[in-house]
Design an enzyme around this catalytic site. Sequence first.
Site, PDB file in Angstrom:
ATOM      1  CG  HIS A 307      -1.926   0.828   1.270  1.00 47.59           C
ATOM      2  ND1 HIS A 307      -1.951   2.264   1.425  1.00 47.59           N
ATOM      3  CD2 HIS A 307      -3.472   0.718   0.798  1.00 47.59           C
ATOM      4  CE1 HIS A 307      -3.129   2.800   1.214  1.00 47.59           C
ATOM      5  NE2 HIS A 307      -3.943   1.829   0.842  1.00 47.59           N
ATOM      6  CG  ASP A 364      -8.818  -3.947  -2.708  1.00 46.50           C
ATOM      7  OD1 ASP A 364      -9.939  -3.806  -2.326  1.00 46.50           O
ATOM      8  OD2 ASP A 364      -7.888  -3.370  -3.323  1.00 46.50           O
TER       9      ASP A 364
HETATM   10  N1  CMC Z   1       4.136  -7.842  -4.941  1.00 46.42           N
HETATM   11  C1  CMC Z   1       5.559  -7.573  -5.287  1.00 46.42           C
HETATM   12  N2  CMC Z   1       6.265  -6.589  -4.972  1.00 46.42           N
HETATM   13  C2  CMC Z   1       5.539  -5.631  -4.447  1.00 46.42           C
HETATM   14  C3  CMC Z   1       4.400  -5.353  -4.329  1.00 46.42           C
HETATM   15  C4  CMC Z   1       3.554  -6.471  -4.460  1.00 46.42           C
HETATM   16  N3  CMC Z   1       2.140  -6.485  -4.578  1.00 46.42           N
HETATM   17  N4  CMC Z   1       4.020  -3.937  -4.061  1.00 46.42           N
HETATM   18  C5  CMC Z   1       5.153  -3.406  -4.091  1.00 46.42           C
HETATM   19  N5  CMC Z   1       5.890  -3.935  -4.283  1.00 46.42           N
HETATM   20  C6  CMC Z   1       7.445  -3.960  -4.437  1.00 46.42           C
HETATM   21  C7  CMC Z   1       7.965  -2.939  -5.497  1.00 46.42           C
HETATM   22  O1  CMC Z   1       8.413  -3.798  -6.662  1.00 46.42           O
HETATM   23  C8  CMC Z   1       9.153  -2.099  -4.922  1.00 46.42           C
HETATM   24  O2  CMC Z   1      10.298  -2.864  -4.886  1.00 46.42           O
HETATM   25  P1  CMC Z   1      11.930  -2.209  -5.080  1.00 46.42           P
HETATM   26  O3  CMC Z   1      11.764  -1.213  -4.036  1.00 46.42           O
HETATM   27  O4  CMC Z   1      12.462  -3.284  -5.103  1.00 46.42           O
HETATM   28  O5  CMC Z   1      11.721  -1.569  -6.200  1.00 46.42           O
HETATM   29  C9  CMC Z   1       8.738  -1.942  -3.504  1.00 46.42           C
HETATM   30  O6  CMC Z   1       7.966  -2.958  -3.082  1.00 46.42           O
HETATM   31  C10 CMC Z   1       7.834  -0.698  -3.573  1.00 46.42           C
HETATM   32  O7  CMC Z   1       6.499  -0.656  -4.439  1.00 46.42           O
HETATM   33  P2  CMC Z   1       6.068   0.733  -5.199  1.00 46.42           P
HETATM   34  O8  CMC Z   1       5.267   0.280  -6.299  1.00 46.42           O
HETATM   35  O9  CMC Z   1       7.173   1.666  -5.235  1.00 46.42           O
HETATM   36  O10 CMC Z   1       5.318   1.177  -4.046  1.00 46.42           O
HETATM   37  P3  CMC Z   1       3.900   2.228  -4.427  1.00 46.42           P
HETATM   38  O11 CMC Z   1       3.533   2.815  -2.841  1.00 46.42           O
HETATM   39  O12 CMC Z   1       4.087   2.994  -5.587  1.00 46.42           O
HETATM   40  O13 CMC Z   1       2.636   1.189  -4.777  1.00 46.42           O
HETATM   41  C11 CMC Z   1       0.949  -0.277  -4.687  1.00 46.42           C
HETATM   42  C12 CMC Z   1       1.763   0.798  -3.929  1.00 46.42           C
HETATM   43  C13 CMC Z   1      -0.519  -0.493  -3.863  1.00 46.42           C
HETATM   44  C14 CMC Z   1       0.640   0.198  -6.005  1.00 46.42           C
HETATM   45  C15 CMC Z   1       1.677  -1.538  -4.873  1.00 46.42           C
HETATM   46  O14 CMC Z   1       1.942  -2.115  -3.420  1.00 46.42           O
HETATM   47  C16 CMC Z   1       0.934  -2.719  -5.683  1.00 46.42           C
HETATM   48  O15 CMC Z   1       0.934  -2.649  -6.936  1.00 46.42           O
HETATM   49  N6  CMC Z   1       0.184  -3.662  -4.848  1.00 46.42           N
HETATM   50  C17 CMC Z   1      -0.445  -4.668  -5.534  1.00 46.42           C
HETATM   51  C18 CMC Z   1      -2.078  -4.114  -6.234  1.00 46.42           C
HETATM   52  C19 CMC Z   1      -2.705  -3.629  -4.949  1.00 46.42           C
HETATM   53  O16 CMC Z   1      -2.911  -4.646  -4.014  1.00 46.42           O
HETATM   54  N7  CMC Z   1      -3.601  -2.534  -5.022  1.00 46.42           N
HETATM   55  C20 CMC Z   1      -4.695  -2.117  -3.709  1.00 46.42           C
HETATM   56  C21 CMC Z   1      -4.288  -1.137  -2.932  1.00 46.42           C
HETATM   57  S1  CMC Z   1      -5.157  -0.972  -1.533  1.00 46.42           S
HETATM   58  C22 CMC Z   1      -6.703  -0.487  -2.274  1.00 46.42           C
HETATM   59  C23 CMC Z   1      -6.839   0.942  -2.458  1.00 46.42           C
HETATM   60  O17 CMC Z   1      -6.742   1.697  -1.713  1.00 46.42           O
HETATM   61  O18 CMC Z   1      -6.880   1.170  -3.752  1.00 46.42           O
END
Ligand code: CMC
Length: 428
Positions: A307, A364
């Site tokens: 998140h 989710d």
């Molecule tokens: N699986 C594997 N690796 C992950 C995941 C995941 N679900 N989420 C983040 N990472 C890794 C990412 O690859 C990165 O690694 P590194 O530092 O080595 O490059 C690190 O964790 C930080 O991730 P980020 O993408 O920079 O973080 P963010 O804050 O931009 O993204 C997120 C947050 C929710 C988009 C992301 O965690 C994600 O894609 N999760 C899966 C989709 C999901 O479940 N979304 C629902 C969010 S909750 C409901 C809502 O409020 O909408």
Amino acid sequence: MSKTATLEINGQKHEFPLITGTENEVAIDIKTLRGATGGVTTIDPGYKNTGSCESGITFLNGEEGILRYRGYAIEDLADKADFLEVAYLLIFGELPTKVELEKFHADIKEESVVDDDIKKILDAFPKAAHPMGVLSSLTSALTAFNPSSVNVDSEEDMYKTVVKIMGKFPVLVAWAMRKKSGLPLNYGDDSLGYVENILKMMFGKPNGEYTQNKILVNALDKLLILHADHEQNCSTSTVRIVGSSHAGLFASLSAGISALWGPLHGGANQAVLEMLEAIKEDGGDTKKFMAKAKDKADPFRLMGFGHRVYKNFDPRAKIIKVAADEVLSDLGIEDPVLDIAKGLASEALSDEYFVKRKLYPNVDFYSGIIYRAMGIPVEMFTVMFALGRLPGWIAQWKEMRARKEPIGRPRQIYIGENHREFKTIDNR
Ligand code: CMC
């Protein structure tokens, strides 16, 4: 603590005030930055470090896993309030008295009929259309049938617009689902509670009485409360920014629905279920999928994990996990997908990759399991999220208007070509 922050650019010092919120969060107020520095701006893709507004609606502390609406803990609201009370709290700022709640509900019921011509628009969609696209379009179309809803400066018209959307949105949600399942379009039943009415509209068959199931009513009520607001997320920021141009509420909400649709936001609940099904089909080897999620060469992500703000357990996921167990056991459902989900969660919570990046199950991760147990089709999961988020979007839009926020218009740093001589088509 100092009350200002100093920024030094090319040897020149500039002071900016610090703002402290009621929960002691601190922000540097850079409203005067460009003027003071001769045009220097900030850059922050994804707004990871940028506060877009001051807001009194929802407080969340991602490090400690705290979520409160208008000061009330999400745990208390999920346990002791119903969805309509929470909607009132978010939109009007205080918990309603009995009289206030009854009036709010009566006003909503009064407006809960959708113009029959909307059926013609729905009819034009192919049956295979994703219900989020259908919902976004129909919500936007409501403006044409309710022209006074664009009178954003009239408090009276805006109250009417709020109760209209609270009344009509569940009808659109039910119709989006009924269209897909080939059921005739129906209207609600004013004698029922808000959530009971939603269930009847979604599942009622033309050839028999719909029997309410208390377990499902309570589970849906709780899910809607948990989704009702989450401060400045992607869809809420979209609603505020569209509204900041003084566009009407329905148009702003329609844009928010589109933003919610994506798999990185609300679409994750559908993506989680599809992922769990794929793991099951593949033989149920969770370790294989954990390895894929950690492999940077593989685009696969563990959906329902991580998140932007929570770097701890999402408090909503904790409540939903318990609710999922209860609903499945009350309904006597054994779902192998829930076992896969539990296996994945326990592996991820002790895996170095996930621990180091503070990736915990989010809201989710478990919600789809409950929706499935309720008989809601997978493509409707994000629509259910939208149904819950509606009062939050309304509250945030209303606050943005009340605070007279300026039109949202971020800056950029241009990295394209410098001025070039134009060549006519024959000379290229
Ligand atoms: N699986 C594997 N690796 C992950 C995941 C995941 N679900 N989420 C983040 N990472 C890794 C990412 O690859 C990165 O690694 P590194 O530092 O080595 O490059 C690190 O964790 C930080 O991730 P980020 O993408 O920079 O973080 P963010 O804050 O931009 O993204 C997120 C947050 C929710 C988009 C992301 O965690 C994600 O894609 N999760 C899966 C989709 C999901 O479940 N979304 C629902 C969010 S909750 C409901 C809502 O409020 O909408």
